[in-house]
Motif scaffolding. Structure first.
Motif, PDB file in Angstrom:
ATOM      1  N   THR A 188       0.877  -1.253  -0.019  1.00  0.00           N
ATOM      2  CA  THR A 188      -0.043   0.037   0.109  1.00  0.00           C
ATOM      3  C   THR A 188       1.022   1.183   0.023  1.00  0.00           C
ATOM      4  O   THR A 188       0.704   2.307  -0.686  1.00  0.00           O
ATOM      5  CB  THR A 188      -0.964  -0.196   1.211  1.00  0.00           C
ATOM      6  OG1 THR A 188      -1.748  -1.237   1.147  1.00  0.00           O
ATOM      7  CG2 THR A 188      -1.677   1.183   1.445  1.00  0.00           C
ATOM      8  N   ALA A 222       0.450   0.090  -4.734  1.00  0.00           N
ATOM      9  CA  ALA A 222      -0.042  -0.808  -5.347  1.00  0.00           C
ATOM     10  C   ALA A 222      -1.670  -0.839  -5.255  1.00  0.00           C
ATOM     11  O   ALA A 222      -2.087  -0.591  -3.826  1.00  0.00           O
ATOM     12  CB  ALA A 222       0.487  -2.213  -4.922  1.00  0.00           C
ATOM     13  N   SER A 223      -2.447  -1.104  -6.074  1.00  0.00           N
ATOM     14  CA  SER A 223      -3.824  -1.168  -5.869  1.00  0.00           C
ATOM     15  C   SER A 223      -4.320  -2.501  -5.235  1.00  0.00           C
ATOM     16  O   SER A 223      -3.462  -3.543  -5.049  1.00  0.00           O
ATOM     17  CB  SER A 223      -4.771  -1.256  -7.225  1.00  0.00           C
ATOM     18  OG  SER A 223      -4.160  -2.019  -8.091  1.00  0.00           O
ATOM     19  N   ARG A 224      -5.491  -2.811  -4.802  1.00  0.00           N
ATOM     20  CA  ARG A 224      -6.042  -4.093  -4.122  1.00  0.00           C
ATOM     21  C   ARG A 224      -5.808  -5.175  -5.129  1.00  0.00           C
ATOM     22  O   ARG A 224      -5.366  -6.296  -4.803  1.00  0.00           O
ATOM     23  CB  ARG A 224      -7.441  -3.870  -3.656  1.00  0.00           C
ATOM     24  CG  ARG A 224      -7.497  -2.915  -2.730  1.00  0.00           C
ATOM     25  CD  ARG A 224      -9.077  -3.007  -2.230  1.00  0.00           C
ATOM     26  NE  ARG A 224      -9.038  -4.344  -1.428  1.00  0.00           N
ATOM     27  CZ  ARG A 224     -10.250  -4.690  -0.718  1.00  0.00           C
ATOM     28  NH1 ARG A 224     -11.371  -3.753  -0.850  1.00  0.00           N
ATOM     29  NH2 ARG A 224     -10.221  -5.757  -0.161  1.00  0.00           N
ATOM     30  N   TRP A 225      -5.934  -4.900  -6.594  1.00  0.00           N
ATOM     31  CA  TRP A 225      -5.983  -5.834  -7.465  1.00  0.00           C
ATOM     32  C   TRP A 225      -4.367  -6.426  -7.655  1.00  0.00           C
ATOM     33  O   TRP A 225      -4.276  -7.575  -7.766  1.00  0.00           O
ATOM     34  CB  TRP A 225      -6.517  -5.593  -8.900  1.00  0.00           C
ATOM     35  CG  TRP A 225      -6.060  -6.664  -9.902  1.00  0.00           C
ATOM     36  CD1 TRP A 225      -5.242  -6.335 -10.957  1.00  0.00           C
ATOM     37  CD2 TRP A 225      -6.353  -8.010 -10.028  1.00  0.00           C
ATOM     38  NE1 TRP A 225      -5.109  -7.308 -11.757  1.00  0.00           N
ATOM     39  CE2 TRP A 225      -5.848  -8.239 -11.188  1.00  0.00           C
ATOM     40  CE3 TRP A 225      -7.209  -8.838  -9.320  1.00  0.00           C
ATOM     41  CZ2 TRP A 225      -6.072  -9.832 -11.809  1.00  0.00           C
ATOM     42  CZ3 TRP A 225      -7.337 -10.084  -9.621  1.00  0.00           C
ATOM     43  CH2 TRP A 225      -6.772 -10.673 -10.900  1.00  0.00           C
ATOM     44  N   GLN A 226      -3.413  -5.475  -7.646  1.00  0.00           N
ATOM     45  CA  GLN A 226      -2.076  -5.566  -7.774  1.00  0.00           C
ATOM     46  C   GLN A 226      -1.717  -6.533  -6.559  1.00  0.00           C
ATOM     47  O   GLN A 226      -0.755  -7.360  -6.538  1.00  0.00           O
ATOM     48  CB  GLN A 226      -1.432  -4.628  -7.806  1.00  0.00           C
ATOM     49  CG  GLN A 226      -1.395  -3.768  -9.196  1.00  0.00           C
ATOM     50  CD  GLN A 226      -0.885  -2.481  -9.295  1.00  0.00           C
ATOM     51  OE1 GLN A 226      -0.801  -1.669  -8.458  1.00  0.00           O
ATOM     52  NE2 GLN A 226      -0.498  -2.198 -10.534  1.00  0.00           N
ATOM     53  N   GLN A 227      -1.960  -6.187  -5.266  1.00  0.00           N
ATOM     54  CA  GLN A 227      -1.677  -6.899  -4.060  1.00  0.00           C
ATOM     55  C   GLN A 227      -2.262  -8.261  -4.223  1.00  0.00           C
ATOM     56  O   GLN A 227      -1.467  -9.236  -3.777  1.00  0.00           O
ATOM     57  CB  GLN A 227      -2.302  -6.115  -3.245  1.00  0.00           C
ATOM     58  CG  GLN A 227      -1.789  -4.693  -2.717  1.00  0.00           C
ATOM     59  CD  GLN A 227      -2.302  -4.237  -1.613  1.00  0.00           C
ATOM     60  OE1 GLN A 227      -2.899  -4.852  -0.532  1.00  0.00           O
ATOM     61  NE2 GLN A 227      -2.207  -2.506  -1.441  1.00  0.00           N
TER      62      GLN A 227
END
Length: 304
Positions: A201, A205-210
Motif C-alpha cells: 500500500t 499498489a492497488s488491491r488487485w495488484q496486491q
C-alpha cells in the motif's frame, strides 16, 4: 564381549519401550484402515476377474473379460466422458467461485461472518438432499420455470434435455461444493502477513495488484490442496446425479460411479462393477498424483 553388548541391548529395549505406546495408539486406526479399505480392495480386485452376480455362491474366473467389456461398452465410455467433464469443469467452478468469494468476504465484520456461514452451509447438507431440492426447483413444473412463466418467458428443459441436464448437474455440484473451497482459501488468505499488504500500500499498489502479486503466490499450496481434493472427489460423484436426474434423460448424465452401482446391484453384474471400480481407482490415483506433482512444481516456481 558381554560388557560391550549389554548397553546396546538395553538401548534397543528402551527404544522399543518408547515406541510401543505409539504403536498401540495407532493400531486401532491401522486395523480399521485394513478392514475398511485394504481388504475390500483386494476382494474387489479378485472379483473383477469373475462373473459373480452378487448372490450366487458359484462363479467362474473369466480373466480380463470384464476389463475389456468396460472399455468397449458404449454406456461406460459415455459415463467416463461425462465424469471427466464434471470433474474438470466442476473443479474450475468450485475453485474459481470459492477464491472469488473468499477474497470478497475475507475482511472483518459481522456481515462477512454471516456470509461465510451462508456460503458454507450447502456443503454441510447431504448431497442427496441438495439434489432433491434442485430437482424440485428445476423440474418442468418447478419453481424456476414458474418464475419464468410469470414474467412471460418460456419454460426451460433443465432436466429433460440432455445438454441442459448436464449443465444442471454441474451447476448443482458447484453450488453445493464451492463453500468448502472458500473456507480453505479463507484460511490461506488469513495466513498472509499483514505487513506485506501494508508495504504494498505504501508503494502505491492497488488491491488487485496486491491480490495478484502477494495473495495468489502465497496461497499456492492451498490451490494444490483444493484442486486435488475437488478433482478426486468429483471423479466419484454419484449422489447428486441420483437425486437430481437419476442418470437421465436417456442416460446422458450417468457417471462412472453411477454405472458401477447400477451394474453391480441393479443388473446383478458385480464382477463387471468390480472391474470398473478398479479402473476408476487406478485412474483417480494417477490423476491425483499427476496434478499434485504439477502443482508442486508450480509452487516452487512461485517461491523461487
Amino acid at each position: 564381549m558381554s560388557t560391550t553388548l549389554a548397553p546396546r541391548r538395553r538401548s534397543a529395549l528402551q527404544t522399543w519401550q518408547l515406541r510401543l505406546p505409539g504403536f498401540l495408539m495407532a493400531a486401532p486406526a491401522v486395523a480399521v484402515f485394513i478392514a475398511m479399505f485394504v481388504i475390500p480392495m483386494i476382494l474387489a480386485a479378485v472379483l473383477s476377474f469373475t462373473n459373480w452376480n452378487g448372490y450366487s455362491l458359484n462363479f467362474d474366473f473369466i480373466g480380463w473379460d470384464n476389463y475389456a467389456k468396460a472399455f468397449r461398452n458404449p454406456r461406460s465410455i459415455d459415463a467416463a466422458i461425462f465424469t471427466g467433464i464434471v470433474a474438470v469443469v466442476g473443479t474450475v467452478l468450485c475453485n474459481g467461485i470459492g477464491l472469488a468469494v473468499a477474497a470478497l468476504i475475507s475482511g472483518p465484520g459481522r456481515s462477512n461472518t454471516l456470509l461465510r456461514t451462508i456460503f458454507f452451509y450447502p456443503y454441510v447438507i447431504s448431497s442427496l438432499i441438495i439434489g432433491f431440492i434442485w430437482s424440485a426447483m428445476l423440474s418442468p413444473q418447478g419453481a424456476v420455470n414458474g418464475v419464468l412463466s410469470t414474467i412471460g418467458l418460456p419454460a426451460m428443459p433443465f432436466l429433460t434435455d440432455p445438454t441442459f441436464a448436464k449443465a444442471s448437474v454441474i451447476f448443482t455440484i458447484a453450488w453445493a461444493h464451492f463453500g468448502f473451497n472458500m473456507i480453505l482459501f479463507l484460511a490461506g488468505i488469513k495466513s498472509v502477513p499483514a505487513e506485506y499488504y501494508e508495504a504494498a500500500t505504501v508503494d502505491g499498489a492497488s488491491r488487485w495488484q496486491q491480490f495478484r502479486s502477494i495473495t495468489l503466490p502465497l496461497i499456492a499450496p492451498v490451490f494444490t490442496v483444493n484442486i486435488v481434493l475437488t478433482l478426486v472427489g468429483l471423479l466419484k460423484v454419484y449422489d447428486v446425479v441420483l437425486s437430481l436426474t437419476d442418470g437421465g434423460p436417456a442416460g446422458s448424465t450417468q457417471t462412472i460411479v453411477y454405472q458401477i452401482l447400477k451394474n453391480s446391484f441393479a443388473n446383478s453384474e458385480l464382477g463387471f462393477g468390480a472391474a470398473q471400480s478398479m479402473v476408476l481407482l487406478i485412474v483417480t490415483a494417477v490423476i491425483g498424483l499427476a496434478v499434485t506433482l504439477v502443482r508442486r512444481r508450480a509452487e516452487q516456481k512461485v517461491t523461487d
